[in-house]
Design a protein around this motif. Sequence first.
Motif, PDB file in Angstrom:
ATOM      1  N   UNK A   1      44.624  57.524  12.481  1.00 46.07           N
ATOM      2  CA  UNK A   1      43.922  56.259  12.730  1.00 46.07           C
ATOM      3  C   UNK A   1      42.805  55.996  11.723  1.00 46.07           C
ATOM      4  N   UNK A   2      42.095  57.020  11.269  1.00 42.73           N
ATOM      5  CA  UNK A   2      40.977  56.807  10.356  1.00 42.73           C
ATOM      6  C   UNK A   2      41.409  56.433   8.959  1.00 42.73           C
ATOM      7  N   UNK A   3      42.605  56.783   8.555  1.00 40.60           N
ATOM      8  CA  UNK A   3      43.054  56.570   7.185  1.00 40.60           C
ATOM      9  C   UNK A   3      43.703  55.195   6.999  1.00 40.60           C
ATOM     10  N   UNK A   4      44.243  54.634   8.057  1.00 42.09           N
ATOM     11  CA  UNK A   4      44.958  53.360   7.951  1.00 42.09           C
ATOM     12  C   UNK A   4      43.992  52.270   7.501  1.00 42.09           C
ATOM     13  N   UNK A   5      44.392  51.539   6.462  1.00 43.77           N
ATOM     14  CA  UNK A   5      43.561  50.451   5.975  1.00 43.77           C
ATOM     15  C   UNK A   5      43.668  49.289   6.945  1.00 43.77           C
ATOM     16  N   UNK A   6      42.514  48.764   7.335  1.00 46.28           N
ATOM     17  CA  UNK A   6      42.535  47.614   8.213  1.00 46.28           C
ATOM     18  C   UNK A   6      42.638  46.368   7.357  1.00 46.28           C
ATOM     19  N   UNK A   7      43.548  45.518   7.740  1.00 47.40           N
ATOM     20  CA  UNK A   7      43.740  44.290   6.990  1.00 47.40           C
ATOM     21  C   UNK A   7      42.665  43.286   7.377  1.00 47.40           C
ATOM     22  N   UNK A   8      42.288  42.458   6.426  1.00 53.18           N
ATOM     23  CA  UNK A   8      41.316  41.429   6.721  1.00 53.18           C
ATOM     24  C   UNK A   8      41.936  40.418   7.660  1.00 53.18           C
ATOM     25  N   UNK A   9      41.098  39.826   8.474  1.00 52.16           N
ATOM     26  CA  UNK A   9      41.593  38.846   9.438  1.00 52.16           C
ATOM     27  C   UNK A   9      41.840  37.515   8.745  1.00 52.16           C
ATOM     28  N   UNK A  10      42.949  37.429   8.084  1.00 52.85           N
ATOM     29  CA  UNK A  10      43.337  36.183   7.434  1.00 52.85           C
ATOM     30  C   UNK A  10      44.371  35.510   8.320  1.00 52.85           C
ATOM     31  N   UNK A  11      44.293  34.206   8.424  1.00 54.14           N
ATOM     32  CA  UNK A  11      45.306  33.534   9.241  1.00 54.14           C
ATOM     33  C   UNK A  11      46.671  33.656   8.571  1.00 54.14           C
ATOM     34  N   UNK A  12      47.674  33.761   9.383  1.00 54.29           N
ATOM     35  CA  UNK A  12      49.026  33.861   8.853  1.00 54.29           C
ATOM     36  C   UNK A  12      49.431  32.530   8.239  1.00 54.29           C
ATOM     37  N   UNK A  13      50.027  32.601   7.088  1.00 51.58           N
ATOM     38  CA  UNK A  13      50.467  31.384   6.417  1.00 51.58           C
ATOM     39  C   UNK A  13      51.846  31.005   6.940  1.00 51.58           C
ATOM     40  N   UNK A  14      52.013  29.739   7.181  1.00 51.12           N
ATOM     41  CA  UNK A  14      53.295  29.271   7.667  1.00 51.12           C
ATOM     42  C   UNK A  14      54.275  29.199   6.506  1.00 51.12           C
ATOM     43  N   UNK A  15      55.444  29.744   6.713  1.00 54.35           N
ATOM     44  CA  UNK A  15      56.471  29.712   5.681  1.00 54.35           C
ATOM     45  C   UNK A  15      57.199  28.384   5.792  1.00 54.35           C
ATOM     46  N   UNK A  16      57.197  27.599   4.711  1.00 56.13           N
ATOM     47  CA  UNK A  16      57.862  26.300   4.796  1.00 56.13           C
ATOM     48  C   UNK A  16      59.373  26.474   4.926  1.00 56.13           C
ATOM     49  N   UNK A  17      59.942  25.649   5.758  1.00 57.47           N
ATOM     50  CA  UNK A  17      61.383  25.702   5.949  1.00 57.47           C
ATOM     51  C   UNK A  17      62.075  25.101   4.731  1.00 57.47           C
ATOM     52  N   UNK A  18      63.226  25.632   4.408  1.00 51.17           N
ATOM     53  CA  UNK A  18      63.966  25.112   3.255  1.00 51.17           C
ATOM     54  C   UNK A  18      64.586  23.755   3.584  1.00 51.17           C
ATOM     55  N   UNK A  19      64.989  23.601   4.818  1.00 53.40           N
ATOM     56  CA  UNK A  19      65.608  22.342   5.228  1.00 53.40           C
ATOM     57  C   UNK A  19      64.851  21.815   6.426  1.00 53.40           C
ATOM     58  N   UNK A  20      64.312  20.613   6.303  1.00 55.75           N
ATOM     59  CA  UNK A  20      63.607  20.001   7.413  1.00 55.75           C
ATOM     60  C   UNK A  20      64.434  18.853   7.968  1.00 55.75           C
ATOM     61  N   UNK A  21      64.431  18.685   9.264  1.00 55.25           N
ATOM     62  CA  UNK A  21      65.103  17.515   9.826  1.00 55.25           C
ATOM     63  C   UNK A  21      64.375  16.251   9.369  1.00 55.25           C
ATOM     64  N   UNK A  22      65.091  15.144   9.360  1.00 58.06           N
ATOM     65  CA  UNK A  22      64.536  13.914   8.821  1.00 58.06           C
ATOM     66  C   UNK A  22      63.271  13.466   9.543  1.00 58.06           C
ATOM     67  N   UNK A  23      63.180  13.511  10.867  1.00 60.47           N
ATOM     68  CA  UNK A  23      61.921  13.079  11.505  1.00 60.47           C
ATOM     69  C   UNK A  23      60.710  13.908  11.053  1.00 60.47           C
ATOM     70  N   UNK A  24      60.880  15.189  10.903  1.00 61.49           N
ATOM     71  CA  UNK A  24      59.777  16.030  10.451  1.00 61.49           C
ATOM     72  C   UNK A  24      59.426  15.714   8.998  1.00 61.49           C
ATOM     73  N   UNK A  25      60.438  15.525   8.160  1.00 61.99           N
ATOM     74  CA  UNK A  25      60.206  15.180   6.754  1.00 61.99           C
ATOM     75  C   UNK A  25      59.487  13.835   6.649  1.00 61.99           C
ATOM     76  N   UNK A  26      59.921  12.858   7.465  1.00 62.76           N
ATOM     77  CA  UNK A  26      59.301  11.538   7.438  1.00 62.76           C
ATOM     78  C   UNK A  26      57.831  11.630   7.858  1.00 62.76           C
TER      79      UNK A  26
END
Length: 126
Positions: A59-84
């Motif tokens: 437990x003492x050796x594990x690097x703690x990650x900074x509390x950064x918000x998770x980035x949303x991965x953009x979808x490759x294909x979006x439905x038309x209403x979401x794209x609009x």
Amino acid sequence: MFKWLHHLLNPHCSHCMELEREKSVCYSCETLRTQLTEANYEKKQLLMRVLNSPFNQPAGIVKEEEDEPLKQIPAKHLPWPAMRARLEEQDRLKALELDKEKKIRAELDKENERLEKEVLGEVNHA
């Protein structure tokens, strides 16, 4: 030409035995040996990764990650209403920026005109 004679006189010599073993190795056996070697190598690599993973560390050796918000991965294909909706939002933001720029330019133009009148008025009075 002398192979048959050698074989008749000395059928169990070490050289002949080695040649016989080489002939008896089949193609499928070699394929299986190759696949087994590759599988063993992959298992070894996987084991090394698991053993070196940060979850395995104390437990003492594990690097703690900074509390950064998770980035949303953009979808490759979006439905038309979401794209609009996304495009409309981008257009709204651009329109607001342009509107701000126009207001700033109008204010700067008024200020320039006022300064020109002051300068021209001073020049005319002097």
